[in-house]
Design an enzyme around this catalytic site. Structure first.
Site, PDB file in Angstrom:
ATOM      1  CB  CYS A 136      86.923  91.942 -22.822  1.00  0.00           C
ATOM      2  SG  CYS A 136      87.974  91.710 -25.193  1.00  0.00           S
ATOM      3  CB  SER A 237      92.961  85.681 -19.742  1.00  0.00           C
ATOM      4  OG  SER A 237      93.390  85.804 -20.946  1.00  0.00           O
ATOM      5  CG  ASN A 239      91.422  88.173 -16.716  1.00  0.00           C
ATOM      6  OD1 ASN A 239      92.715  88.472 -16.913  1.00  0.00           O
ATOM      7  ND2 ASN A 239      90.859  88.211 -17.779  1.00  0.00           N
ATOM      8  CB  CYS A 363      95.515  92.922 -24.244  1.00  0.00           C
ATOM      9  SG  CYS A 363      97.309  92.255 -25.306  1.00  0.00           S
TER      10      CYS A 363
HETATM   11  N1  SAH Z   1      90.991  85.477 -25.440  1.00  0.00           N
HETATM   12  C1  SAH Z   1      91.957  84.955 -25.448  1.00  0.00           C
HETATM   13  C2  SAH Z   1      92.503  86.210 -25.950  1.00  0.00           C
HETATM   14  C3  SAH Z   1      92.743  87.121 -25.906  1.00  0.00           C
HETATM   15  S1  SAH Z   1      92.254  88.449 -24.715  1.00  0.00           S
HETATM   16  C4  SAH Z   1      91.858  85.479 -23.773  1.00  0.00           C
HETATM   17  O1  SAH Z   1      90.947  85.009 -23.512  1.00  0.00           O
HETATM   18  O2  SAH Z   1      93.351  84.814 -23.389  1.00  0.00           O
HETATM   19  C5  SAH Z   1      93.933  89.049 -24.239  1.00  0.00           C
HETATM   20  C6  SAH Z   1      94.167  89.049 -22.886  1.00  0.00           C
HETATM   21  O3  SAH Z   1      94.002  90.863 -22.671  1.00  0.00           O
HETATM   22  C7  SAH Z   1      93.961  88.755 -21.418  1.00  0.00           C
HETATM   23  O4  SAH Z   1      94.246  88.407 -20.889  1.00  0.00           O
HETATM   24  C8  SAH Z   1      92.869  89.531 -21.600  1.00  0.00           C
HETATM   25  O5  SAH Z   1      92.447  89.117 -20.127  1.00  0.00           O
HETATM   26  C9  SAH Z   1      92.836  90.582 -21.223  1.00  0.00           C
HETATM   27  N2  SAH Z   1      91.674  92.192 -21.967  1.00  0.00           N
HETATM   28  C10 SAH Z   1      91.202  91.352 -22.405  1.00  0.00           C
HETATM   29  N3  SAH Z   1      90.757  92.914 -21.984  1.00  0.00           N
HETATM   30  C11 SAH Z   1      91.309  93.971 -21.500  1.00  0.00           C
HETATM   31  C12 SAH Z   1      91.091  95.311 -20.916  1.00  0.00           C
HETATM   32  N4  SAH Z   1      90.716  96.198 -20.810  1.00  0.00           N
HETATM   33  N5  SAH Z   1      92.665  95.734 -20.289  1.00  0.00           N
HETATM   34  C13 SAH Z   1      94.007  95.074 -20.022  1.00  0.00           C
HETATM   35  N6  SAH Z   1      93.555  94.102 -20.609  1.00  0.00           N
HETATM   36  C14 SAH Z   1      92.692  93.276 -21.462  1.00  0.00           C
END
Ligand code: SAH
Length: 381
Positions: A136, A237, A239, A363
């Site tokens: 992220c 999330s 993942n 995101c």
């Molecule tokens: N902190 C919260 C909300 C922010 S992230 C959370 O973790 O849910 C929002 C979404 O984007 C999350 O599902 C995260 O897994 C996703 N995300 C983060 N980095 C990303 C990336 N580089 N590519 C695609 N999705 C990503």
């Protein structure tokens, strides 16, 4: 810094709180306060009584990009580097002199059932994030500060009234971890859904979390007990297919593992036909093997009603490579293959189109370059 007269900012306040304070501390009559609150939220009026001074964060940047369903807009607003003191309204000129931080929000178009275009607004709850997920962009910044309720609601107000985009869904998937700022997120949702003002439907709000179990528990309690909250949606999330991969990608998993998360989420007070959403950022070579699809399906398997209907879904998000990413983006076929492999187990699974890849508005790609640079300098020093 010169102090202005005491003012009241309606942005982060519910109607009752606003009216009570406007009456007691600012000498407004109940009808005048009621009128100001309604007009500000519903019509976007700013010609309000002098003591009512909304601290709408100014838009500093706006980027657009063509997506599958229309134009995606990322907008950046400026907030002061330290949270404002309630009742002491600085106003735009004073704000311009301060060191400011960038808050990013994204408007994603959707074509509705009747062909009407509405937007999902992706809001930030913090500047930066402390969760440090490896994939992220925001996680690279570290946490700079949490946003106030008003600063969160301001993103909706700006999208709706300044940018004139009809917002039909709000997702807490911008910068930050909502459970790390839960009090302010709760206050923002209370203000957004207040029937006297914005009146945003609770059923159209999604809180997305990295999996802070303590926060999920607290939120579940609010949803269970507070009138009007039962339709609030939760997304996790996920993942990763197992604890080993998840702890590698998401440090939070070392504290609260997938078994604990699943237990807590099975007890989530889901309402009606709403489904829990598990987001799955698909990263080639990390979490996209056929065996991983089977593990994800097995994780989601117990989410069923007593009569066997499924109550959860998986949303596969193709990884958008962050800066200096060790991993590539998945190809179209890789995404399809994984989605089909999960679906083969009877699991509900959807995939998100990659939206806003080039404007870094997707995101997990929201970050402030200046802050990243500053951190790099600090780390190198
Ligand atoms: N902190 C919260 C909300 C922010 S992230 C959370 O973790 O849910 C929002 C979404 O984007 C999350 O599902 C995260 O897994 C996703 N995300 C983060 N980095 C990303 C990336 N580089 N590519 C695609 N999705 C990503």
């Amino acid at each position: 810094m010169p102090e202005g007269p005491p003012t009241i900012d309606p942005l982060g306040l519910g109607f009752d709180e606003f009216v009570a304070s406007a009456r007691r501390e600012h000498g407004l009559t109940i009808p005048a306060a009621t009128e100001a609150y309604k007009r500000f939220f519903r019509e976007g009026a700013t010609d309000l009584p002098g003591v009512v001074r909304p601290l709408v964060s100014p838009v500093t940047r706006r980027v657009t990009e063509e997506g599958d369903d229309g134009v995606i807009t990322k907008f950046v607003t400026a907030v002061p580097s330290a949270p404002p003191v309630p009742g002491r309204c600085l106003g735009a000129p004073a704000l311009a002199q301060l060191d400011t931080l960038a808050v990013e929000s994204v408007l994603i178009p959707m074509v509705g059932k009747k062909g009407r275009r509405t937007f999902t607004l992706c809001v930030s709850s913090q500047v930066g994030c402390a969760m440090a997920c490896g994939f992220c962009e925001t996680g690279r910044m570290g946490l700079v500060r949490s946003l106030t309720p008003g600063e969160i609601v301001s993103q909706w107000w700006t999208a709706t009234h300044t940018l004139a985009h009809p917002v039909s869904n709000i997702v807490f998937m911008g910068m930050g971890e909502p459970m790390d700022n839960l009090d302010n997120v709760l206050a923002a949702i209370a203000a957004l859904t207040d029937h006297h003002g914005a009146g945003f439907p609770m059923s159209k709000i999604v809180v997305s979390t990295v999996g802070r179990l303590d926060g999920i528990r607290r939120l579940a309690e609010v949803v269970r007990t507070r009138p009007g909250w039962k339709r609030l949606n939760l997304a996790l999330s996920l993942n990763a297919p197992n604890d080993c991969v998840r702890s590698e990608l998401m440090p939070v998993n070392r504290r609260w593992g997938m078994g604990d998360l699943r237990g807590e989420l099975l007890a989530w007070p889901r309402f009606g036909g709403a489904k829990l959403c598990f987001e799955y950022v698909l990263i080639p070579g990390v979490n996209d093997a056929p065996g991983h699809a089977a593990e994800v399906a097995a994780f989601v398997e117990p989410f069923r009603t007593p009569d066997g209907r499924r109550t959860a879904m998986v949303n596969v998000i193709p990884y958008n490579p962050r800066r200096d990413s060790p991993w590539p983006a998945p190809g179209e076929e890789q995404v399809e293959r994984f989605v089909e492999a999960v679906a083969a187990h009877g699991t509900f699974v959807t995939r998100r189109r990659t939206k806003g890849r080039t404007l870094m508005g997707a995101c997990g790609q929201l970050g402030d370059e200046r802050i990243r640079r500053r951190r790099l300098v600090e780390q190198g020093a």
